[in-house]
Design an enzyme around this catalytic site. Structure first.
Site, PDB file in Angstrom:
ATOM      1  N   GLU A  45       0.859  -1.186   0.000  1.00  0.00           N
ATOM      2  CA  GLU A  45       0.000   0.000   0.000  1.00  0.00           C
ATOM      3  C   GLU A  45       0.891   1.231   0.000  1.00  0.00           C
ATOM      4  O   GLU A  45       1.957   1.237   0.634  1.00  0.00           O
ATOM      5  CB  GLU A  45      -0.902   0.025   1.240  1.00  0.00           C
ATOM      6  CG  GLU A  45      -1.708   1.320   1.335  1.00  0.00           C
ATOM      7  CD  GLU A  45      -2.865   1.271   2.310  1.00  0.00           C
ATOM      8  OE1 GLU A  45      -2.886   0.380   3.178  1.00  0.00           O
ATOM      9  OE2 GLU A  45      -3.742   2.146   2.208  1.00  0.00           O
ATOM     10  N   CYS A 235      -6.619   0.882   2.861  1.00  0.00           N
ATOM     11  CA  CYS A 235      -7.591   1.978   2.873  1.00  0.00           C
ATOM     12  C   CYS A 235      -7.433   2.914   1.681  1.00  0.00           C
ATOM     13  O   CYS A 235      -8.346   3.683   1.370  1.00  0.00           O
ATOM     14  CB  CYS A 235      -7.460   2.771   4.168  1.00  0.00           C
ATOM     15  SG  CYS A 235      -7.939   1.838   5.601  1.00  0.00           S
ATOM     16  N   ASN A 366     -12.227  -3.087   0.526  1.00  0.00           N
ATOM     17  CA  ASN A 366     -11.168  -3.348   1.510  1.00  0.00           C
ATOM     18  C   ASN A 366     -11.787  -3.659   2.873  1.00  0.00           C
ATOM     19  O   ASN A 366     -12.358  -4.714   3.047  1.00  0.00           O
ATOM     20  CB  ASN A 366     -10.183  -2.168   1.560  1.00  0.00           C
ATOM     21  CG  ASN A 366      -9.093  -2.375   2.599  1.00  0.00           C
ATOM     22  OD1 ASN A 366      -8.529  -3.459   2.683  1.00  0.00           O
ATOM     23  ND2 ASN A 366      -8.804  -1.377   3.408  1.00  0.00           N
ATOM     24  N   GLU A 367     -11.719  -2.716   3.798  1.00  0.00           N
ATOM     25  CA  GLU A 367     -12.256  -3.010   5.136  1.00  0.00           C
ATOM     26  C   GLU A 367     -13.686  -2.496   5.239  1.00  0.00           C
ATOM     27  O   GLU A 367     -13.999  -1.673   6.095  1.00  0.00           O
ATOM     28  CB  GLU A 367     -11.373  -2.356   6.200  1.00  0.00           C
ATOM     29  CG  GLU A 367     -10.111  -3.133   6.465  1.00  0.00           C
ATOM     30  CD  GLU A 367      -9.233  -2.518   7.538  1.00  0.00           C
ATOM     31  OE1 GLU A 367      -9.443  -1.341   7.904  1.00  0.00           O
ATOM     32  OE2 GLU A 367      -8.312  -3.211   7.995  1.00  0.00           O
TER      33      GLU A 367
HETATM   34  O1  AHR Z   1      -2.140  -1.362   6.708  1.00  0.00           O
HETATM   35  C1  AHR Z   1      -2.579  -0.110   7.084  1.00  0.00           C
HETATM   36  C2  AHR Z   1      -4.083  -0.006   7.036  1.00  0.00           C
HETATM   37  O2  AHR Z   1      -4.651  -0.868   7.961  1.00  0.00           O
HETATM   38  C3  AHR Z   1      -4.720  -0.427   5.752  1.00  0.00           C
HETATM   39  O3  AHR Z   1      -4.749   0.589   4.843  1.00  0.00           O
HETATM   40  C4  AHR Z   1      -6.108  -0.780   6.156  1.00  0.00           C
HETATM   41  O4  AHR Z   1      -6.693  -1.723   5.314  1.00  0.00           O
HETATM   42  C5  AHR Z   1      -5.974  -1.219   7.585  1.00  0.00           C
HETATM   43  O5  AHR Z   1      -6.846  -0.571   8.407  1.00  0.00           O
END
Ligand code: AHR
Length: 649
Positions: A45, A235, A366-367
């Protein structure tokens, strides 16, 4: 029986009792589960300056003047005029350029790089820029590399600018190694020029590619031999709002046409502000696919599902407006796999890769959490499964390792055709120890597990308090025995996040730390590497006193066989503060070697970390032990993780 004989027998019994060590019994002939070749992967990321300022080897910050503040990263000196021109007609994706006119004097423009510019002695660096001569005569333009004290390291003159936009380049050689160099353009005389996309790359990128990646960092990733590369996050996929979500189509084609956007981590944490954090997308989806291919990993893109980060705005697109999002997923599969006669397959070919990338898995969201997510997922699934039934789909269990949102997602996903559920756990080390058996009794009828983001956070509370200590890595190693034991269910796993700049991070712990010149592997990295490099093909049983080894007496263990390399591999983790000794008993394996190779990660002090200055505090040490009649005596120091490799016929 004489008294003397009784005493001798008693002593003998006592001695043999004292020598009787506990046995760890491996049944090498019974495969419990196959291990997916893509079991251990990496999570990339653009957080902590992982892309711009990190893996992406560009050295100039704000090269196209598209940051919110158009001159961020640049400073001027001397007499002259500098205008920032916004001309969307020339290129709506890269509207700004600068117009410079020295006032018959010296006028300079200096770029500070990403926390400085890293230069290696004798390294060559290629400047390229787009320029246009506006006046009849060209001002003198000298380009320079400066050291920290502004001393010139190398300089060249840029001549021959033409009256229409064109690209110019110059190659420099650095005479020194400098951590925080600067780049300067010096104008003198008279005349007016327009400049844009002022870019400086080392020529020695990964595979020598222009617009390439930092070699030392890619090498560390390649050394992991990852089964997959998850990208672009995290994220960042979601964005703080939908306008700032990650859109892959904006990241392909000519880098000049990739629209710069704020990085969501720019403003996320007020305790780690990063006002100069933007995404140029120079490292975009094509480069991610290429990276995965280069290092022998499956590409695993995660796409926005019509929802922005629910911790931020939680903005949702109406389901009636979801089609463009679904179309992005459909088109991505065409970009990766489509024939070169297709629109997106053709773009891939034009970018240099006519052969397909063979994408076979894709994450939707994602989350995310809640009923709106499930609704959206189902709409994606209906289209994607109909058009591309061979592409596996990944849904997410939300940001937490359990609880209401997690259970809701699981219950609903079981009613869909989702292939994998992405579970995340950023938890305390103790949680990792307690959860080494997490998957032992999981439902096998539902989707498979993708342990998509995890890391032991040594201290509770805000992420930055956590560090890459040996303790965190040791507990991850213990937990991972459980992932491996359950390889029929858990088919992908990745530590997160992957990369962090020592001066520009927002989140820690992270797997690899770097500055402008070098990088360091954390103890956590070595744990991941030992699992991934010795992943095996099949899980076999290892028991102590007939029981699975999940923490009793602070011992965690798992065993695998590698049918291709003809190896038996045992992973043992001792989390206690005392050393341990066991007899490893191998049954059911033919022709096993008389020596086993051992790789030990250990530190007496749980708070030990690796750093750029001391990178080898916790690194694997190789040794060997004897194996006699299928038995080996294994000594485990306190706080240790050992991989034992036995060759067999
Ligand atoms: O890894 C950091 C963050 O942690 C990522 O962006 C997210 O998916 C999680 O909350």
């Amino acid at each position: 029986m004489s008294t003397r004989l009784t005493i001798v027998l008693l002593l003998f019994t006592i001695c043999s009792f004292a020598q009787k060590r506990e046995e760890l019994v491996v049944s090498a002939d019974k495969s419990i589960a196959e291990i997916s070749p893509s079991m251990w992967g990496i999570f990339f990321e653009d957080i902590n300056f992982a892309a711009d300022g990190g893996l992406y080897a560009e050295l100039i910050k704000n090269r196209s003047f598209e940051f919110a503040n158009p001159l961020m990263g640049w400073s001027t000196e001397g007499k002259g005029k500098l205008l920032v021109i916004n001309d969307g007609l020339r290129n709506p994706k890269n509207a700004r350029y600068i117009s410079i006119e020295p006032d018959n004097a010296t006028f300079s423009l200096t770029n500070e790089g990403f926390r400085g510019i890293g230069l290696h002695e004798n390294g060559t660096y290629k400047l390229s820029l787009r320029g246009k001569l506006v006046s009849d005569t060209q001002p003198k333009i000298v380009v320079q590399l400066l050291d920290t004290t502004n001393k010139i390291i190398s300089e060249r003159e840029l001549t021959g600018l033409k009256p229409e936009w064109d690209t110019y380049s110059i190659v420099f050689k650095s005479s020194k190694t400098i951590q925080k160099a600067k780049f300067r353009l010096v104008f003198s005389g008279t005349g007016l020029v327009n400049l844009d996309m002022i870019s400086l790359f080392p020529t020695d990128t990964w595979k020598g590619r222009p617009n390439g990646l930092r070699k030392d960092l890619v090498q560390k990733l390649a050394d992991l031999k990852p089964g997959f590369v998850r990208f672009p996050g995290g994220c960042i996929v979601e964005g703080r709002d939908l306008a700032n979500r990650y859109q892959w189509k904006e990241t392909v084609g000519n880098p000049f046409d990739r629209k710069v956007m704020i990085n969501r981590w720019n403003t996320e944490f007020d305790y780690r502000p990063a006002p100069d954090y933007f995404q140029t997308f120079g490292l975009g989806f094509y480069e991610y696919f290429q990276l995965a291919e280069d290092i022998g990993a499956k590409a695993l893109p995660i796409l926005n599902c019509g929802m922005a980060c629910q911790f931020n705005t939680a903005e949702l697109v109406a389901n009636t407006e979801l089609d463009p999002y679904i179309q992005d997923a459909v088109d991505l599969i065409e970009f990766a796999n489509g024939d070169t006669t297709t629109k997106w397959g053709n773009l891939r070919a034009k970018m240099g890769h006519p052969k397909p990338f063979n994408l076979d898995r894709l994450g939707v969201g994602n989350e995310q959490w809640g009923p709106q997510y499930i609704e959206k997922y189902k709409l994606f699934e209906a289209v994607l499964k109909a058009k591309y039934p061979n592409v596996k789909l990944i849904g997410a269990a939300g940001p937490f390792a359990g609880g209401e949102l997690f259970n809701f997602a699981w219950d609903k996903f079981k009613l869909t055709n989702v292939d994998f559920i992405d579970e995340h756990y950023y938890m305390a080390p103790d949680w990792f120890l307690k959860n080494a058996g997490r998957y032992d009794n999981y439902d096998r009828k539902g989707p498979r597990i993708f342990a998509g983001e995890f890391a032991a956070h040594d201290k509770e509370g805000k992420a930055p308090e956590s560090r890459n200590t040996w303790f965190s890595a040791l507990t991850e190693a213990a937990f991972m025995t459980g992932l491996e034991r359950n390889a029929d269910l858990v088919q992908m796993s990745s530590y997160a996040p992957l990369l962090a700049h020592v001066e520009a991070w927002q989140w820690r712990p992270d797997l690899i730390w770097f500055d402008n010149l070098s990088s360091v592997a954390t103890p956590n990295y070595w744990v991941q590497k030992m699992y991934s490099n010795f992943k095996g093909t099949n899980v076999v049983s290892i028991l102590k006193a007939g029981k699975t080894i999940i923490g009793k007496d602070s011992l965690y263990a798992n065993a695998v066989e590698d049918k291709v390399k003809k190896q038996l591999i045992v992973k043992l983790v001792n989390t206690s503060a005392v050393s341990k000794e066991y007899d490893l008993v191998i049954s059911g394996a033919k022709g096993i070697s008389k020596k086993a190779v051992t790789y030990t990660l250990q530190s007496d002090v749980l708070s030990t970390m690796n750093s750029l200055q001391n990178p080898d505090n916790v690194i694997p040490k190789t040794s060997s032990i004897d194996v006699k009649n299928g038995k080996a005596n294994v000594k485990m120091p306190k706080f240790s993780f050992i991989v034992i490799v036995v060759s067999k016929k």
